[in-house]
Design a protein around this motif. Structure first.
Motif, short mmCIF file in Angstrom:
data_model
loop_
_atom_site.label_atom_id
_atom_site.label_comp_id
_atom_site.label_asym_id
_atom_site.label_seq_id
_atom_site.Cartn_x
_atom_site.Cartn_y
_atom_site.Cartn_z
N LYS A 193 41.12 -30.56 72.30
CA LYS A 193 42.09 -30.49 73.38
C LYS A 193 42.40 -31.87 73.93
CE LYS A 193 44.09 -27.19 75.93
NZ LYS A 193 44.86 -26.11 75.37
N MET A 194 41.46 -32.81 73.78
CA MET A 194 41.62 -34.12 74.46
C MET A 194 42.85 -34.92 74.05
SD MET A 194 39.56 -35.05 76.86
CE MET A 194 39.39 -36.79 76.92
N PRO A 195 43.28 -35.13 72.86
CA PRO A 195 42.67 -34.88 71.56
C PRO A 195 41.98 -36.13 71.08
CG PRO A 195 44.95 -35.46 71.31
CD PRO A 195 44.63 -35.62 72.75
N MET A 196 40.82 -35.93 70.45
CA MET A 196 40.14 -37.06 69.83
C MET A 196 40.85 -37.41 68.52
SD MET A 196 36.17 -37.25 68.73
CE MET A 196 36.46 -36.30 67.27
N TYR A 197 40.75 -38.67 68.12
CA TYR A 197 41.35 -39.09 66.85
C TYR A 197 40.73 -38.25 65.73
CZ TYR A 197 42.94 -42.14 63.11
OH TYR A 197 43.54 -42.63 61.99
N LEU A 198 41.50 -37.94 64.72
CA LEU A 198 41.19 -37.07 63.57
C LEU A 198 41.50 -35.60 63.84
CD1 LEU A 198 37.79 -38.42 62.14
CD2 LEU A 198 40.10 -38.99 61.43
N VAL A 199 41.50 -35.18 65.12
CA VAL A 199 41.99 -33.82 65.39
C VAL A 199 43.18 -33.91 66.34
CG1 VAL A 199 39.93 -32.46 64.94
CG2 VAL A 199 40.15 -33.64 67.10
N HIS A 200 43.93 -35.02 66.24
CA HIS A 200 45.00 -35.25 67.20
C HIS A 200 46.37 -34.86 66.63
CE1 HIS A 200 45.35 -38.64 64.52
NE2 HIS A 200 46.53 -38.91 65.01
N LEU A 201 46.42 -34.35 65.39
CA LEU A 201 47.72 -34.22 64.74
C LEU A 201 48.65 -33.22 65.40
CD1 LEU A 201 46.83 -34.52 60.97
CD2 LEU A 201 48.05 -36.11 62.41
N TRP A 202 48.09 -32.26 66.14
CA TRP A 202 48.96 -31.28 66.80
C TRP A 202 49.74 -31.92 67.93
CZ3 TRP A 202 48.13 -30.46 71.97
CH2 TRP A 202 46.89 -30.85 72.48
N LEU A 203 49.19 -33.02 68.51
CA LEU A 203 49.78 -33.53 69.76
C LEU A 203 51.16 -34.16 69.56
CD1 LEU A 203 49.01 -34.03 72.84
CD2 LEU A 203 48.77 -36.36 72.12
N PRO A 204 51.33 -35.14 68.64
CA PRO A 204 52.67 -35.73 68.48
C PRO A 204 53.69 -34.69 68.09
CG PRO A 204 51.05 -36.99 67.27
CD PRO A 204 50.34 -35.79 67.76
N LYS A 205 53.28 -33.74 67.22
CA LYS A 205 54.21 -32.69 66.80
C LYS A 205 54.68 -31.87 67.99
CE LYS A 205 54.37 -30.97 62.17
NZ LYS A 205 54.93 -32.25 61.82
N ALA A 206 53.69 -31.40 68.78
CA ALA A 206 54.04 -30.55 69.92
C ALA A 206 54.92 -31.31 70.91
CB ALA A 206 52.77 -30.07 70.60
N HIS A 207 54.61 -32.59 71.13
CA HIS A 207 55.38 -33.37 72.09
C HIS A 207 56.82 -33.56 71.63
CE1 HIS A 207 52.97 -34.44 75.39
NE2 HIS A 207 52.02 -35.01 74.69
N VAL A 208 56.99 -33.86 70.37
CA VAL A 208 58.34 -34.17 69.88
C VAL A 208 59.21 -32.93 69.91
CG1 VAL A 208 59.62 -34.86 67.82
CG2 VAL A 208 57.64 -36.15 68.52
N GLU A 209 58.62 -31.77 69.68
CA GLU A 209 59.43 -30.54 69.65
C GLU A 209 59.59 -29.90 71.02
OE1 GLU A 209 60.99 -30.02 67.00
OE2 GLU A 209 59.84 -31.49 65.88
N ALA A 210 58.70 -30.21 71.96
CA ALA A 210 58.74 -29.52 73.25
C ALA A 210 59.91 -30.01 74.09
CB ALA A 210 57.44 -29.77 74.00
N PRO A 211 60.39 -29.18 75.02
CA PRO A 211 61.38 -29.67 75.99
C PRO A 211 60.68 -30.63 76.95
CG PRO A 211 60.63 -27.50 76.62
CD PRO A 211 60.04 -27.78 75.27
N VAL A 212 61.41 -31.25 77.84
CA VAL A 212 60.79 -32.26 78.70
C VAL A 212 59.68 -31.65 79.55
CG1 VAL A 212 62.61 -32.00 80.43
CG2 VAL A 212 61.17 -34.01 80.47
#
Length: 445
Positions: A193-212
């Protein structure tokens, strides 16, 4: 305690009124103020059988209220185009209730329940109000990364209950478990959830697709759930922690450095800010893992600071996106010519992002550096690199978007609205004025 939950529950019907948008927004400002005046420093306040808050919870709940109001303030296009605006408000209120209950749970199983529950409104925000068709894939990423790690957490909680016969946080100081499997199960979900490096791949994806609004709540509060959980569970995992923590610390520091390098090659503004969150959270994980008091205090500070700063940067990226129809740095350039007054806010929030004084980020980073260097001086090398590159990618973002000649395909642009200046000011003011009360962060343990 219950009064705030009822306040939120009774706001739900107001979402569906004709002019409910403004009413809900103003009532949320009101509840933030009331909650702020409820400050009770010295022990658990607002206690009941299930809920209560100490200072750590208090700061994060305050952050949740604040970011949720600012989400409504930022998502003006939702009501302007009548894009399911009533459901949008409903989702934000549900998310706020989940977060409030998560941070205030005294009981571990209710904490787990709300911790996972906050995932669902976020998912709906991304699915329902995101921009590109890839938002489905981003949502699935978010769901599976988080759920994969949190089944072990549930089993760990049940194991604890089986052993101790209670799950109340404030009683946990009695116990200290020497069990590697318990340690891994309790900690993994929070690291994802933090996300720590190596399990962070969901974060950029979710951010780029999410509304503001989705990006703001993700960066502002949902990443803090991980840090909060870790601060709570380390109370009874210190012995194993002393042996294994070095592993996580080194991953997050090396990862912070690598992610900072990744930031320097992003063209999407939102992706750049999202990756910079991973680098900052790497510092938070590193400081927390040293298990000393500096680390614990400053983790809290940097979580609050990063929530405000990152959220403000996402607002700025969205303001440019609404004007130019693109988040690419190749098109968002020379904005100094188009929106000169917005450049001031770009400058202020970017300088906070690279921890310039007098921002709260500076206090947090100095303290975390202190805790890690005190733990082992060799770490200094990576801290220098992370610090340098965080300044580098922030300058890259700022100078690319503000300087140069503006894109020739643009035919019109409108400067900032009062609403947007208010929104950015409400991010920046607490971020820079809370450092005057920095003595308060040293009393939550």
């Amino acid at each position: 305690m219950l009064s705030f939950i009822f306040f939120l529950i009774f706001m739900i019907p107001l979402c569906f009124f004709k002019k409910g948008w403004w009413l809900v927004q103003n009532l949320l400002f009101l509840i933030s103020l009331i909650f702020l005046l409820n400050l009770d420093f010295f022990c658990w306040g607002g206690l009941s059988y299930l809920f209560g808050y100490d200072y750590l919870s208090f700061g994060l709940v305050m952050l949740s209220f604040w970011i949720c109001v600012l989400m409504i303030l930022a998502s003006y296009s939702v009501i302007r185009y009548k894009f399911y605006n009533k459901l949008f408000l409903f989702m934000i209120l549900m998310l706020l209730m989940m977060l409030y209950c998560t941070f205030c749970s005294m009981n571990m199983i209710s904490f787990y329940f709300f911790f996972e529950g906050s995932l669902i409104p976020t998912l709906f925000l991304i699915f329902g109000w995101g921009y590109q068709p890839e938002r489905l894939q981003a949502g699935i990423y978010l769901l599976f990364y988080t759920l994969f790690a949190s089944l072990p957490l549930l089993l760990g909680v049940l194991f604890l209950y089986n052993n101790l016969n209670y799950l109340v946080f404030s009683l946990m100081y009695m116990s200290d478990f020497m069990n590697v499997f318990l340690y891994l199960s309790m900690i993994l979900a929070f690291l994802v959830k933090m996300p720590m490096y190596l399990v962070h791949l969901w974060l950029p994806k979710a951010h780029v697709e999410a509304p503001v609004s989705g990006s703001m709540i993700l960066a502002g509060v949902l990443l803090k759930l991980g840090g909060y959980g870790l601060l709570r569970v380390y109370e009874y995992l210190t012995e194993v922690g002393m042996m294994i923590n070095m592993f996580w610390l080194s991953i997050s520091l090396v990862g912070g450095f690598l992610v900072s390098l990744m930031c320097l090659r992003q063209v999407d503004m939102k992706a750049l800010i999202a990756y910079s969150s991973v680098a900052h959270m790497g510092l938070v994980v590193g400081g927390l893992m040293t298990l000393n008091s500096w680390g614990f205090y400053m983790t809290f500070v940097l979580m609050i600071a990063h929530g405000l700063c990152s959220s403000g940067l996402f607002c700025l990226a969205n303001i440019s996106y609404e004007r130019l129809g693109s988040r690419s740095l190749l098109i968002n350039k020379g904005l100094l010519n188009l929106m000169p007054s917005m450049t001031l806010w770009w400058f202020l929030l970017s300088s906070c992002n690279m921890a310039a004084p007098p921002s709260l980020n500076l206090l947090g980073e100095i303290g975390l550096f202190n805790s890690m260097v005190g733990w082992m001086w060799m770490v200094m090398l990576f801290l220098m690199l992370i610090s340098f590159f965080s300044a580098a990618y922030t300058l890259y973002l700022y100078s690319y978007s503000q300087h140069g000649q503006f894109y020739s395909g643009m035919y019109s642009s409108v400067s900032g609205y009062c609403r947007e200046y208010l929104l950015l000011m409400l991010h920046w003011l607490p971020l820079n004025f809370l450092i005057l009360k920095s003595d308060f962060v040293l009393i939550w343990m």
